[in-house]
Design an enzyme around this catalytic site. Structure first.
Site, PDB file in Angstrom:
ATOM      1  N   GLU A 245       1.777 -14.317  -1.833  1.00 45.44           N
ATOM      2  CA  GLU A 245       2.402 -14.009  -2.429  1.00 45.44           C
ATOM      3  C   GLU A 245       3.770 -14.689  -2.953  1.00 45.44           C
ATOM      4  O   GLU A 245       3.712 -15.484  -2.371  1.00 45.44           O
ATOM      5  CB  GLU A 245       2.259 -12.520  -1.662  1.00 45.44           C
ATOM      6  N   LYS A 307       2.497  -5.234  -6.952  1.00 51.92           N
ATOM      7  CA  LYS A 307       1.653  -4.664  -5.895  1.00 51.92           C
ATOM      8  C   LYS A 307       2.802  -3.485  -5.282  1.00 51.92           C
ATOM      9  O   LYS A 307       3.806  -3.136  -5.836  1.00 51.92           O
ATOM     10  CB  LYS A 307       2.981  -5.390  -4.880  1.00 51.92           C
ATOM     11  N   CYS A 360       0.055  -8.942   0.882  1.00 54.08           N
ATOM     12  CA  CYS A 360       0.473  -8.754   2.116  1.00 54.08           C
ATOM     13  C   CYS A 360       0.597  -7.738   2.509  1.00 54.08           C
ATOM     14  O   CYS A 360      -0.180  -7.221   2.936  1.00 54.08           O
ATOM     15  CB  CYS A 360       2.251  -9.344   1.782  1.00 54.08           C
TER      16      CYS A 360
END
Length: 489
Positions: A245, A307, A360
């Protein structure tokens, strides 16, 4: 003792025995207040040793008291949930066996479900993770998810506590027999193959650039990240190259001219694909509205994933009007606020394989992105774990990723900035790994799988239905017990 089963300690029976000890102590409490104190102390003993790394992420030089109180407030908030569970168990007029084996497990899992909800969601150290990957109760993960594993753990703890406090030896033997039965059932469930191999194996290169968070956004280290990941990508011959990420801590439009074309040319030269990650503006003219984004480059075409589930106090500040001034006075790293991305319609296709991607903190929520997981053959997680050199959060997050692979019955590739960068099989076991806090590329081969586990199809509805049933039974029994008490009076 209960926290010793979580990574990095990995002492399997510790959590189960610790919870059993808690419930045995609650059996001797006659008042809700006393029970709440016992539960609160247990919560502190559970969370404090495993979350000590929170203190390494705050700046104690300017506001030492505030820097101490911030992490303590989070730990105290988490510990208040075991205290509340204990108080409710202590206040109930149910038979002791029902309080220990039904009410306490249902309330505990309800509290863990609450930790998955809302702007302050932080389900770290959910009890079920203590069984992953080798505990016998981990076999329930493909059926009931991590909350279901928590429920099975608490049920076993309740029966062990009942065995410890029961007066008749026959009752104690029966209680231990129930625990053995649940453990055997979990181990047997873990032998079921819910998914099947599909197609050829995939060779992947997982890149780890090792950029500590405090240094990641400096101009010098940003330039170093570009050089490091560019060199690692150039040396790889894998069909699928995966970066962690925000490997490039820049906006997409700030990347050096031609750099993205260079990476795309590498992917095309190998007839493969590359996953890169950076920040991206959601729309021109909105400089403060940006997302943590991932883009694929190569033969499978341009695919973008933004995300969606953000880390509180890491990527956004909940209730910012009140909490931002406090946070900024104690944070070591000045946070860049991001926005959640738009919901992604499904999986990605890379190197001829259908992939479910998580970024994540999204990996902490197994109930999310289940549609993409069901369609996929392979799970991919991009991670940016870095907490001022602390390794415990890396170890704990790895255990969470292992649980996601186990729940889905599919292999998982995990590329992390500082570690752990690993390949995990469909049973949650680590196949290949890089040492944390090193600059390296992990070349690994995994076998994609198709099919869906019961948990992927139904999600948390399965374990929470069992919890709701247990609470209903206890509510009816409590109503009758109170009615009997009033009639007797």
């Amino acid at each position: 003792m209960a926290g010793l089963r979580f990574a990095p300690h990995n002492l399997w029976p510790a959590t189960l025995l610790g919870l059993a000890g808690l419930l045995a102590l609650l059996a001797r409490q006659r008042r809700p207040l006393g029970a709440a104190i016992v539960g609160g102390v247990f919560g502190l003993a559970l969370f404090m040793p495993s979350l000590w790394w929170l203190f390494s992420g705050v700046d104690r030089s300017q506001e030492p008291v505030l820097a101490l109180l911030g992490p303590l407030a989070l730990i105290a908030g988490l510990s208040s949930l075991p205290a509340a569970v204990a108080a409710l168990v202590g206040a109930a007029r149910l038979p002791l066996s029902l309080r220990l084996t039904v009410l306490a497990p249902a309330l505990w899992v309800s509290s863990e479900w609450l930790r998955h909800q809302g702007a302050l969601a932080f389900p770290w150290l959910t009890v079920g993770y203590a069984q992953v990957p080798d505990g016998p109760l981990a076999g329930f993960a493909p059926l009931l998810g991590i909350l279901g594993v928590s429920l099975a753990t608490m049920v076993c703890a309740g029966w062990l506590a009942w065995a410890a406090v029961a007066r008749q030896s026959r009752t104690r033997v029966a209680a231990v027999a129930v625990v053995v039965l649940v453990l055997v059932a979990g181990a047997a469930a873990g032998r079921i193959e819910w998914t099947t191999p599909s197609g050829k194996s995939v060779t992947a290169a997982l890149l780890q650039g090792n950029a500590p968070m405090r240094e990641k956004f400096s101009p010098e280290d940003t330039a170093r990240a570009l050089r490091t990941y560019g060199a690692l990508a150039a040396r790889s011959e894998a069909a699928l190259v995966i970066m962690p990420e925000t490997a490039f801590p820049l906006f997409e439009h700030q990347l050096p001219a031609g750099f993205q074309r260079f990476l795309e040319a590498l992917a095309w030269a190998r007839q493969g694909d590359m996953l890169v990650s950076y920040f991206r503006r959601r729309a021109e003219g909105t400089p403060y509205d940006y997302v943590s984004s991932t883009r694929s480059l190569g033969v499978s075409g341009n695919q973008v994933y933004d995300k969606q589930h953000l880390l509180p106090f890491g990527e956004f500040i909940p209730f910012a009007r009140w909490l931002r001034p406090l946070y900024e006075r104690m944070a070591k790293v000045r946070m860049l606020d991001t926005s959640p991305g738009a919901p992604h319609p499904g999986d990605l296709v890379l190197a001829g394989t259908r992939i479910a991607l998580r970024m994540c903190y999204e990996d902490v929520f197994g109930n999310e992105r289940r549609e993409a997981v069901a369609q996929s053959q392979l799970l991919v997680t991009l991670v940016n774990d870095s907490w001022d050199g602390a390794t415990a959060p890396m170890d704990q997050h790895l255990q969470i990723s292992q649980a996601r692979a186990l729940e889905a019955g599919k292999p998982l590739l995990r590329a992390a900035n500082t570690g752990w960068t690993v390949a995990i099989d469909h049973h949650g076991h680590v196949l290949d790994a890089l040492p944390p806090q090193t600059v390296a590329s992990l070349i690994t081969r995994v076998e994609p799988r198709t099919g869906s586990t019961p948990y992927v199809l139904a999600g948390d509805a399965l374990p929470m239905s069992l919890v709701a049933l247990g609470l209903m039974v206890c509510a009816l029994a409590e109503t009758r017990a109170r009615a009997s008490a009033r009639a007797g009076a």
